[in-house]
Design an enzyme around this catalytic site. Structure first.
Site: not given
Ligand code: XMP
Length: 521
Positions: A56, A174, A228-232
């Site tokens: 952070g 990290h 919409s034709g999109g993947v999601d």
């Protein structure tokens, strides 16, 4: 999921928090982000069996910085839940147990070599020296009692610590970023050897679980979804269809700003290939074009497209309700990063541009079902592949909600829209033909509001200029312009000039993000 164990990642505001979750899931263990003000109740309800504290931007010795409550810390200790603190999380642990954190003389950013002096537990399978990624200003100067140093670097004596009895571990560096060698091994050691977790996360089990869960949640209700034709939205709709069959109604609003032939492909895919019974295409092209007439301001355009979309969808829903009765649920293709973004809007961040993503539910007073809400984009793609969605749809480059409307600067007319569609189609077709499409993260074209002089044959021309833009990125937060081979650019430019009537100049955008954004508007 059958949640027999979950790894909580406490978000202290670090820029890599998402990556920690990804690392854990890549090891097939379910993980989710929890806020630093979480409660013992929330951790218990979610069956948290292991916990990681993120980095952070704050200093733990300052007032009013994010900290876990004493109750949460007590809960973790009493239940013997293993803790791994990273960077700020590492310093927080030290301070909580009575150690000391101070501003470092020298800030440390980038690759460093650490010397590991105990590789029995967290550093199992590590060699004595290892390359890690540091990014910190503060450091621990004194460890709490019963904690021992397990690794040091030249600049940072307490690069790692442990208290084996309490199963607490801290790392100043990290392990979640790719620049740290063996980061995955380190997480695997923490999850499987130290926390004794079981693998419980796979895409196959996720699909099965979702299909069953949707069925239970939805019951006998009908569900409406905007695609919409999109993947999601496509993956969501297919999961829902598997689960509730013909009780699903798909609405596709054609605003006219999709790429060439895409609306036809969407209709064919849903109706002919997938055989969706209730699939509706709404042709709203005229209304959208009318609404955007003479609108040049990018933000204004995005707002208009957003409102217009909601208006069109709602109007059509009313028609469906008359015919079939009301819907119980609205399904959405929300994915995990969408939730994080909307849950934690940065108060200080400047607004760059408003992204148009469909947010319909409040006004429609429908319950929401979001089958992908736990997944990242590439995980959604994996689900899509398992559902046998064709790769040209799954691997399609990202496309903004307002579509080509934000790629036409100046007047948005049918003529200019048609011109850009042709240009874009040539650009993408050539990249695909040459096997380069998947080399770039996103490729598209922009039509500028300016003409320039050219010569074709023996005549003077005075026509539009188009921009080709191609970028390499991981998460769209930053991007570099793609180094498309000159030969490819030459072929594309030639084809555009020869085949698209109203264009006589093609330029290639060589700006990164930042300072530019990916889209031009
Ligand atoms: P910018 O232009 O902000 O774009 O650098 C970052 C990524 O987001 C896409 N983009 C959008 N996606 N709705 C979306 O779903 C939007 O309104 C929108 N605007 C930009 C853009 O194509 C790029 O991939």
């Amino acid at each position: 999921m059958s949640i027999d164990n979950i790894v909580a990642v406490i978000d202290f505001g670090g820029q890599y928090t998402h990556l920690i979750v990804r690392r854990v899931r890549d090891l097939e263990v379910l993980s989710e982000i929890f806020s630093w003000d979480t409660t013992p109740k929330e951790l218990a309800e979610n069956n948290v069996k292991s916990i990681i504290f993120s980095g952070g931007p704050n200093s733990v010795y300052e007032k009013k910085v994010p900290k876990l409550s004493n109750e949460v810390m007590e809960y973790l200790l009493t239940n013997n839940i293993p803790i791994l603190g990273l960077c700020y999380g590492h310093q927080f642990i030290s301070q909580y147990f009575g150690g000391k954190v101070i501003p470092g003389n020298q800030k440390e950013y980038g690759s460093t070599i650490i010397d590991i002096n105990n590789n029995d537990h967290l550093f199992k399978e590590f060699t004595e020296k290892s390359k890690v990624w540091m990014s910190h200003g503060d450091k621990i100067s004194e460890l709490p009692e019963d904690f021992i140093i397990t690794a040091s670097s030249d600049n940072c004596e307490i690069a790692a610590f442990e208290n084996l009895g309490k199963k607490i571990f801290g790392l100043q560096f990290h392990p979640e970023v790719v620049h740290t060698d063996n980061g995955n091994q380190l997480f695997a050691n923490f999850l499987f050897n130290i926390s004794n977790l079981k693998k419980n996360w796979s895409m196959e089990s996720y699909i099965e679980h979702q299909v069953e869960e949707i069925r239970q949640i939805v019951g006998d209700n009908r569900v409406i979804i905007g695609v919409s034709g999109g993947v999601d939205s496509t993956v969501s709709a297919i999961l829902l269809q598997r689960s509730i069959g013909d009780k699903l109604h798909c609405v596709f609003v054609d605003h006219g700003f999709m790429r060439k032939n895409e609306p036809e492909q969407v209709v064919k895919y849903f109706k002919d290939d997938l055989k969706f019974k209730h699939f509706y295409k709404i042709d709203a092209r005229k209304e959208f074009l009318e609404a955007l007439k003479s609108v040049h301001d990018p933000e204004e355009k995005r707002k208009i497209v957003g409102y217009k979309f909601i208006e069109t969808f709602e109007k059509f829903e009313k028609v469906l309700v008359k015919k079939f009765g009301s819907f119980g649920f609205l399904a959405q293709g929300t994915i995990y990063p969408d939730r994080i973004e909307s849950a934690q809007p940065s108060k200080t961040a400047a607004k760059i541009k408003s992204h148009h993503n469909v947010a319909l539910p409040e006004k429609m007073s429908l319950k929401v079902v979001e089958p992908l809400k736990e997944l990242y984009k590439d995980e959604v793609r994996k689900v899509g592949r398992l559902l046998k969605i064709p790769s040209e749809l799954i691997d399609r480059h990202p496309f903004p909600g307002p579509g080509l409307s934000v790629r036409i600067l100046g007047d948005l007319t049918q003529d200019r829209l048609d011109t850009l569609k042709e240009v874009d189609a040539i650009f993408l077709e050539e990249l695909k033909k040459r096997g380069e499409y998947n080399n770039y993260w996103q490729s598209f074209s922009v039509l500028l509001p300016m003409k320039s002089v050219g010569v074709m044959g023996d005549s003077r021309t005075y026509e539009w200029t188009v921009v080709l833009r191609s970028v390499d990125s991981v998460d769209a937060m930053t991007a570099d312009w793609s180094k498309i081979p000159y030969e490819t650019l030459a072929i594309i430019s030639n084809r555009i000039i020869n085949e698209v009537k109203k264009v006589n100049r093609v330029v290639y955008d060589i700006t990164s993000k930042p300072p530019a954004t990916i889209e031009w508007e």
